[in-house]
Write a protein that holds these residues in place. Structure first.
Motif, short mmCIF file in Angstrom:
data_model
loop_
_atom_site.label_atom_id
_atom_site.label_comp_id
_atom_site.label_asym_id
_atom_site.label_seq_id
_atom_site.Cartn_x
_atom_site.Cartn_y
_atom_site.Cartn_z
N PRO A 132 -2.16 15.71 145.04
CA PRO A 132 -1.19 14.66 145.31
C PRO A 132 -1.43 13.99 146.66
O PRO A 132 -1.91 14.63 147.60
N PRO A 133 -1.07 12.72 146.78
CA PRO A 133 -1.09 12.07 148.09
C PRO A 133 0.04 12.57 148.97
O PRO A 133 0.95 13.27 148.50
N SER A 134 0.01 12.20 150.24
CA SER A 134 0.95 12.76 151.21
C SER A 134 2.33 12.11 151.21
O SER A 134 3.33 12.78 151.45
N GLU A 135 2.39 10.83 150.97
CA GLU A 135 3.64 10.11 151.19
C GLU A 135 4.81 10.62 150.35
O GLU A 135 5.94 10.73 150.88
N PRO A 136 4.62 10.96 149.07
CA PRO A 136 5.77 11.51 148.34
C PRO A 136 6.32 12.80 148.94
O PRO A 136 7.53 13.02 148.92
N THR A 152 6.50 18.37 141.11
CA THR A 152 7.24 17.33 141.84
C THR A 152 8.76 17.52 141.72
O THR A 152 9.50 17.35 142.69
N ALA A 153 9.21 17.90 140.53
CA ALA A 153 10.65 18.04 140.28
C ALA A 153 11.29 19.14 141.13
O ALA A 153 12.51 19.15 141.28
N GLN A 154 10.48 20.04 141.69
CA GLN A 154 11.03 21.14 142.47
C GLN A 154 10.95 20.91 143.98
O GLN A 154 11.42 21.75 144.75
#
Length: 282
Positions: free
Chosen positions: A198-202, A152-154
């Motif tokens: 992971p879900p899509s929205e992020p 996520t951080a990237q």
């Protein structure tokens, strides 16, 4: 062609939310046997399924970028692995002589197989984030079933880099899967899937932050295949989901599936693919 059969089904809109976590795959994808088994699995070997996927993807490519002629599109398949799908995409685009689709992947054992598809495929041994920081002039970037491997951080660095690499009107398409799926999984595998998918929205939020406009849809495909084929795929750990299981968990899980589907010779389920289309302003 394989003996599996599958039938296209409905397309439907999708909205999702929440957080994700990193999935580390180095050992899994750098195994030569896994690289071979991966491409022999239904989702990567079945011609009808591949053509269905291309039928949704090629029109998006045709409408993206600055080039008027689709045969001149500058395309990168990031996380393209063995290059089999990359080559099929290149053939469907009917690229001009001398043109190729970039196949970018960080795992040498996977990418070694992509060299068989030259000259229509150009292999490049790089990770997605590293590739995104290299100056490019692209019309289209594909990330097919790989985004869940990127921390996520990237995401901000990745999508910001893609934005710079694309020509005006260019697009990134992320093809992923939802957290809730219909696959015949045993309970431990279903838990692992949800933990690492992971879900899509992020993703959408991060893409918008990078300057893209974003649309999300689900494309649904009805899969029918022999139970024996599915059990073999699972035993071979064709998805990294199964590599997170201990050997006892995998053995018990396979027995669970044999017992649960004892009366079935053909398994039937929907494969729901999430298409995230991120467009750069023209």
């Amino acid at each position: 062609m394989s003996d599996f059969s599958a039938t296209s089904n409905s397309d439907k809109k999708c909205t999702e939310g929440d957080q994700s976590e990193e999935l580390s795959e180095g050992n899994h994808y750098n195994d030569e046997n896994v690289a071979t088994q991966y491409e022999s699995a239904f989702f990567y070997d079945n011609v009808e399924y591949r053509n269905w996927l291309l039928s949704h993807l090629v029109p998006i490519i045709a409408s993206s970028g600055s080039e008027q002629d689709i045969r001149s599109r500058r395309v990168a398949d990031v996380g393209g692995g063995t290059g089999n799908f990359t080559a099929a995409l290149a053939r469907d685009l009917m690229l001009k002589d001398g043109e190729s689709v970039l196949c970018v992947d960080p795992f040498e054992e996977m990418l070694n197989l992509a060299y068989e598809h030259k000259p229509i495929v150009e292999p490049l041994l790089l990770g997605a984030v590293e590739f995104s920081q290299i100056p490019q002039d692209l019309d289209f970037i594909l990330l097919k079933e790989v985004i869940h491997h990127i921390p996520t951080a990237q995401w901000g660095v990745l999508f910001g880099g893609f934005f710079k690499q694309l020509s005006p009107g260019g697009a990134v398409v992320i093809i992923t899967r939802p957290q809730e799926v219909e696959y015949p999984l045993f309970p431990r595998a279903a838990e692992i899937w949800k933990e690492h998918q992971p879900p899509s929205e992020p993703f959408c939020e991060s893409l918008r932050d990078a300057g893209f406009s974003v649309q999300v849809e689900i494309k649904s495909y009805l899969v029918q295949l022999p139970k024996s084929a599915w059990l073999t795929m699972v035993a071979n750990k064709f998805w990294s989901t199964f590599s997170h299981c201990t050997e006892p968990e995998l053995s018990e899980g396979l027995q669970f599936l044999r017992d649960k589907h004892a009366s079935e010779e053909i398994l039937s389920f929907h494969d729901n693919l999430v298409f995230i289309v991120a467009s750069k302003p023209a």
